[in-house]
Design a protein around this motif. Structure first.
Motif, PDB file in Angstrom:
ATOM      1  N   ASP A 136       0.936  -1.296   0.020  1.00 22.51           N
ATOM      2  CA  ASP A 136      -0.012  -0.023   0.061  1.00 22.51           C
ATOM      3  C   ASP A 136       0.809   1.233  -0.029  1.00 22.51           C
ATOM      4  O   ASP A 136       0.390   2.132  -0.608  1.00 22.51           O
ATOM      5  CB  ASP A 136      -1.214   0.079   1.256  1.00 22.51           C
ATOM      6  CG  ASP A 136      -0.328   0.176   2.405  1.00 22.51           C
ATOM      7  OD1 ASP A 136       0.931  -0.460   2.424  1.00 22.51           O
ATOM      8  OD2 ASP A 136      -0.944   0.423   3.444  1.00 22.51           O
TER       9      ASP A 136
ATOM     10  N   LEU B 217       1.091   4.242  -2.795  1.00 21.64           N
ATOM     11  CA  LEU B 217       0.910   5.428  -2.285  1.00 21.64           C
ATOM     12  C   LEU B 217       2.015   6.308  -2.883  1.00 21.64           C
ATOM     13  O   LEU B 217       1.738   7.374  -3.554  1.00 21.64           O
ATOM     14  CB  LEU B 217       0.634   5.708  -1.210  1.00 21.64           C
ATOM     15  CG  LEU B 217       0.499   7.080  -0.634  1.00 21.64           C
ATOM     16  CD1 LEU B 217      -0.831   7.591  -0.845  1.00 21.64           C
ATOM     17  CD2 LEU B 217       0.521   7.137   1.001  1.00 21.64           C
TER      18      LEU B 217
ATOM     19  N   VAL C 122      -5.890  10.414  -3.652  1.00 19.65           N
ATOM     20  CA  VAL C 122      -5.958   9.822  -2.363  1.00 19.65           C
ATOM     21  C   VAL C 122      -7.093   8.805  -2.227  1.00 19.65           C
ATOM     22  O   VAL C 122      -6.935   7.805  -1.816  1.00 19.65           O
ATOM     23  CB  VAL C 122      -6.204  10.859  -1.062  1.00 19.65           C
ATOM     24  CG1 VAL C 122      -6.116   9.963  -0.006  1.00 19.65           C
ATOM     25  CG2 VAL C 122      -4.664  11.742  -1.041  1.00 19.65           C
ATOM     26  N   THR C 123      -8.377   9.462  -2.722  1.00 18.56           N
ATOM     27  CA  THR C 123      -9.531   8.604  -2.887  1.00 18.56           C
ATOM     28  C   THR C 123      -9.313   7.312  -3.475  1.00 18.56           C
ATOM     29  O   THR C 123      -9.650   6.154  -3.312  1.00 18.56           O
ATOM     30  CB  THR C 123     -10.426   9.290  -3.221  1.00 18.56           C
ATOM     31  OG1 THR C 123     -10.862  10.298  -2.474  1.00 18.56           O
ATOM     32  CG2 THR C 123     -11.818   8.324  -3.212  1.00 18.56           C
TER      33      THR C 123
ATOM     34  N   TRP D  45      -6.447   6.010  -4.448  1.00 19.00           N
ATOM     35  CA  TRP D  45      -5.222   5.016  -3.861  1.00 19.00           C
ATOM     36  C   TRP D  45      -6.055   4.302  -2.813  1.00 19.00           C
ATOM     37  O   TRP D  45      -5.589   3.000  -2.706  1.00 19.00           O
ATOM     38  CB  TRP D  45      -4.262   5.891  -2.982  1.00 19.00           C
ATOM     39  CG  TRP D  45      -3.560   5.170  -2.293  1.00 19.00           C
ATOM     40  CD1 TRP D  45      -2.471   4.281  -2.407  1.00 19.00           C
ATOM     41  CD2 TRP D  45      -3.555   5.271  -0.602  1.00 19.00           C
ATOM     42  NE1 TRP D  45      -2.036   3.579  -1.209  1.00 19.00           N
ATOM     43  CE2 TRP D  45      -2.892   4.309  -0.315  1.00 19.00           C
ATOM     44  CE3 TRP D  45      -4.371   5.980   0.242  1.00 19.00           C
ATOM     45  CZ2 TRP D  45      -2.492   4.104   1.314  1.00 19.00           C
ATOM     46  CZ3 TRP D  45      -4.291   5.594   1.704  1.00 19.00           C
ATOM     47  CH2 TRP D  45      -3.277   4.665   2.160  1.00 19.00           C
ATOM     48  N   TYR D  46      -7.020   4.655  -1.801  1.00 16.57           N
ATOM     49  CA  TYR D  46      -7.445   3.871  -0.923  1.00 16.57           C
ATOM     50  C   TYR D  46      -8.548   2.959  -1.571  1.00 16.57           C
ATOM     51  O   TYR D  46      -8.597   1.828  -1.068  1.00 16.57           O
ATOM     52  CB  TYR D  46      -8.585   4.877  -0.226  1.00 16.57           C
ATOM     53  CG  TYR D  46      -9.328   4.190   1.082  1.00 16.57           C
ATOM     54  CD1 TYR D  46      -8.663   3.902   2.118  1.00 16.57           C
ATOM     55  CD2 TYR D  46     -10.659   3.917   0.896  1.00 16.57           C
ATOM     56  CE1 TYR D  46      -9.156   2.961   3.072  1.00 16.57           C
ATOM     57  CE2 TYR D  46     -11.187   3.292   1.897  1.00 16.57           C
ATOM     58  CZ  TYR D  46     -10.557   3.109   3.079  1.00 16.57           C
ATOM     59  OH  TYR D  46     -11.337   2.160   4.041  1.00 16.57           O
TER      60      TYR D  46
ATOM     61  N   LYS E 115      -6.486   0.094  -3.013  1.00 15.13           N
ATOM     62  CA  LYS E 115      -5.905  -0.560  -1.888  1.00 15.13           C
ATOM     63  C   LYS E 115      -6.660  -1.752  -1.427  1.00 15.13           C
ATOM     64  O   LYS E 115      -6.545  -2.881  -1.181  1.00 15.13           O
ATOM     65  CB  LYS E 115      -5.506   0.438  -0.760  1.00 15.13           C
ATOM     66  CG  LYS E 115      -4.666  -0.413   0.496  1.00 15.13           C
ATOM     67  CD  LYS E 115      -4.401   0.607   1.512  1.00 15.13           C
ATOM     68  CE  LYS E 115      -5.728   0.928   2.222  1.00 15.13           C
ATOM     69  NZ  LYS E 115      -5.381   1.381   3.586  1.00 15.13           N
ATOM     70  N   ILE E 116      -8.136  -1.304  -1.274  1.00 19.87           N
ATOM     71  CA  ILE E 116      -9.106  -2.071  -0.953  1.00 19.87           C
ATOM     72  C   ILE E 116      -9.386  -3.282  -1.899  1.00 19.87           C
ATOM     73  O   ILE E 116      -9.516  -4.490  -1.399  1.00 19.87           O
ATOM     74  CB  ILE E 116     -10.545  -1.406  -0.637  1.00 19.87           C
ATOM     75  CG1 ILE E 116     -10.201  -0.486   0.468  1.00 19.87           C
ATOM     76  CG2 ILE E 116     -11.442  -2.319  -0.537  1.00 19.87           C
ATOM     77  CD1 ILE E 116     -11.600   0.436   0.875  1.00 19.87           C
TER      78      ILE E 116
END
Length: 481
Positions: free
Chosen positions: A150, A154, A249-250, A252-253, A256-257
Motif C-alpha cells: 500500500d 501511495l 488519495v481516494t 489510492w484507498y 488498496k481495498i
C-alpha cells in the motif's frame, strides 16, 4: 499416456480458439445491431446523412471497445475506414470538388499533437528502460514511503500526480510506467499489485493534471474561454489542487481495498542485469549513454515546464528525444519496432471520432436541444459534468472540452466561471476505457491489464470525480469569492 494427454490438450486448445472466435463474432454482431437500433431510435429528419453515419459509428465503437469483439487498436482503425468511406459518399454528392477536404482531417489525426507527445514519451520511456534510469526513479519514489504494497502504491501515485501538475500527464505516465516496469517483472504473473500500480499511475496522472493549467489540455481550453474573467494560473489552482489531491488519495484507498489483500513488506531488489547488446559495450560507454539520456530528459522536461516562456508547443518539444535518442544510437531501429504503435492507433481513432462528432455538427445539434430545456443552474452544472465524463470516455477529453466549454459559457451567463471550470476538470475524470485518456492507453499497452480492469476505478471516478469537482468549484467561486 503422455502422448494422449498432449493430444487432448491440443484438441481442447483448438476448441477454445473456435469458441473465442464465435464469441467475438457474436459480440460484433450484437454491437452492430445495438448501434443500428440506437441510431434508428435517435434519428430525426433534421440530421443529415453524415451526422447519422457518425452517430452510428459512435455507438458501434463503444460496443466494440466494451465487448472487445475486436482488438481495441483495430476499432481505432475501423473508425478511420468507416468515416472516410461513409462521409466520402455523402460529401461527393454534396460538394464533389471539395469532398476530400471534409474527411481528410480524420486521417490527419495521425499528426495530432497528442500522438507526437505520446510518441516522445515512448522514446524517453524506452531509453530510460535501456539505461536503467527507470529503476532510479522507482527507488526514489518508494524510498520515503516504505516497502509495504500500500505504501509503494501511495508513493508511486503521489509522485505521478506531482509530476503531472508540472508537465504533460501523458509524458509523466510514460516515464512512471518505465520506472516501474523492472519491478513488475519481479512480481508473479497473476499479481494483483501489478494491476493496482498501473491503474494507480494512470489515475494519478489524470487527477494530478487537474491541479495546474499546464497539467492537461482541457484546463487550458477552460481558462482560454474565461480569459476575460481574470482566471489565471493561481486562480485555477484554488480549485484544481483540492480536487486533484482528494481524487488521488481516494483512488489510492479504493485500489488498496480491491487489490491489496496481503500487506506484508516486499523485499525490492532490482538486478542491473545487462542485455547481450549492453554486455558488448564498455562500462564507460554505458555510463555515457545514461548521462546522455538524463541530459535529454532534463532538457525536454525543462522545455515542457517553460512552454509559456518560449511558446514552443509540448508536441514540438517531443521531437527532441525522438531525434536525439535515435541519432545518438541509444534507441535503434530494432527498439523502434518494439514501441507500442497499436496504442497510437487506438488514440488516433478516438481523436478522429471526436473530430467527426464536432465537425459534422452532431454535437451542436444536441446542445441546441439542451438549450431549450429550462434547467436549474445547479442541475445544469451536474448534468454537464456527467455528460463531459461520458463523452470523454469514448473520445478525446480535449475534443470534449473544445465542444462543451464554449456552449457552457453561453448557457450559464449568470455564473459564467463555474461551468467551464467544471467541464475542464471533469474531462480528466474519465477512466472507464483504455481509449478514455492517453495515460490509460499507455498503461494498457504494457500487456498487464485488460479492458475490464479499468471499469472499477473508472466507474467510481466517473461519478465521484464530477460531484467533487462541482462541489468545490461552486464553493470556491460562488461562496468564498
Amino acid at each position: 499416456m503422455a502422448d494422449s494427454r498432449h493430444y487432448s490438450f491440443q484438441i481442447l486448445s483448438r476448441i477454445q480458439k473456435v469458441v473465442d472466435i464465435q464469441r467475438r463474432i457474436i459480440y460484433f454482431l450484437l454491437s452492430a445491431i445495438l448501434a443500428f437500433g440506437l441510431t434508428y431510435w435517435l434519428y430525426e429528419p433534421e440530421l443529415n446523412r453524415a451526422q447519422i453515419y457518425v452517430l452510428f459509428i459512435l455507438f458501434l465503437a463503444i460496443g466494440l471497445w466494451v465487448t472487445e469483439a475486436i482488438p481495441p487498436f483495430a476499432t481505432g482503425l475501423f473508425i478511420f475506414g468507416f468515416l472516410i468511406f461513409a462521409t466520402n459518399s455523402y460529401y461527393s454528392e454534396l460538394d464533389p470538388e471539395n469532398a476530400k477536404s471534409y474527411y481528410q482531417e480524420y486521417v490527419n489525426t495521425w499528426s495530432n499533437s497528442v500522438i507526437w507527445l505520446m510518441l516522445g514519451g515512448f522514446f524517453i520511456a524506452y531509453a530510460m528502460q535501456k539505461t536503467h534510469l527507470d529503476r532510479i526513479v522507482f527507488k526514489m519514489s518508494i524510498s520515503r514511503f516504505g516497502k509495504t504494497p500500500d505504501k509503494i502504491l501511495l508513493g508511486l501515485m503521489l509522485t505521478t500526480a506531482t509530476f503531472s501538475m508540472i508537465m504533460s500527464n501523458t509524458a509523466t505516465t510514460a516515464m512512471m510506467v518505465a520506472s516501474v516496469a523492472a519491478f513488475l517483472k519481479t512480481l508473479p504473473k497473476d499479481s494483483t499489485l501489478s494491476k493496482a500500480l498501473l491503474i494507480g499511475i494512470a489515475a494519478a496522472a489524470s487527477f494530478g493534471g487537474m491541479g495546474t493549467l499546464i497539467g492537461s489540455p482541457p484546463n487550458a481550453i477552460a481558462v482560454d474561454a474565461l480569459s476575460d474573467k481574470g482566471i489565471g494560473f493561481l486562480e485555477w489552482m484554488y480549485v484544481g489542487m483540492p480536487v486533484s489531491i482528494i481524487l488521488t488519495v481516494t483512488s489510492w484507498y479504493l485500489l488498496k481495498i480491491k487489490y491489496i489483500k496481503v500487506n506484508t513488506p516486499i523485499h525490492i531488489q532490482l538486478d542491473d542485469e545487462l542485455t547481450e547488446e549492453e554486455k558488448q559495450e564498455s562500462p564507460t560507454i554505458l555510463k555515457m549513454k545514461k548521462n546522455v539520456v538524463l541530459a535529454i530528459l532534463s532538457v525536454t522536461l525543462l522545455l515542457w515546464l517553460t512552454e509559456k516562456l518560449h511558446n514552443i508547443p509540448a508536441a514540438i518539444v517531443s521531437f527532441i528525444p525522438i531525434m536525439l535518442l535515435t541519432m545518438l544510437g541509444i534507441v535503434n531501429g530494432h527498439d523502434v519496432r518494439k514501441l507500442p504503435w497499436d496504442t497510437l492507433m487506438l488514440v488516433a481513432g478516438g481523436l478522429a471520432l471526436g473530430m467527426a462528432i464536432k465537425e459534422t455538427g452532431l454535437a451542436q445539434h444536441y446542445v441546441d436541444k439542451l438549450q431549450q430545456v429550462n434547467l436549474n443552474f445547479y442541475v445544469l452544472v451536474i448534468v454537464f459534468a456527467l455528460l463531459t465524463v461520458l463523452m470523454s470516455n469514448v473520445m478525446s477529453n480535449t475534443a470534449t472540452a473544445t465542444i462543451l466549454i464554449p456552449i457552457a459559457a453561453i448557457l450559464t451567463h449568470q455564473h459564467p466561471i463555474v461551468l467551464p471550470i467544471v467541464i475542464g476538470l471533469s474531462a480528466s475524470t474519465a477512466l472507464f476505457l483504455p481509449i478514455s485518456t492517453p495515460p490509460n492507453a499507455i498503461v494498457y499497452s504494457t500487456g498487464y491489464l485488460q479492458q475490464k480492469d479499468f471499469r472499477y476505478i473508472g466507474l467510481i471516478a466517473g461519478v465521484v470525480g464530477p460531484l467533487v469537482t462541482c462541489l468545490i468549484t461552486i464553493l470556491i467561486f460562488m461562496v468564498i469569492f
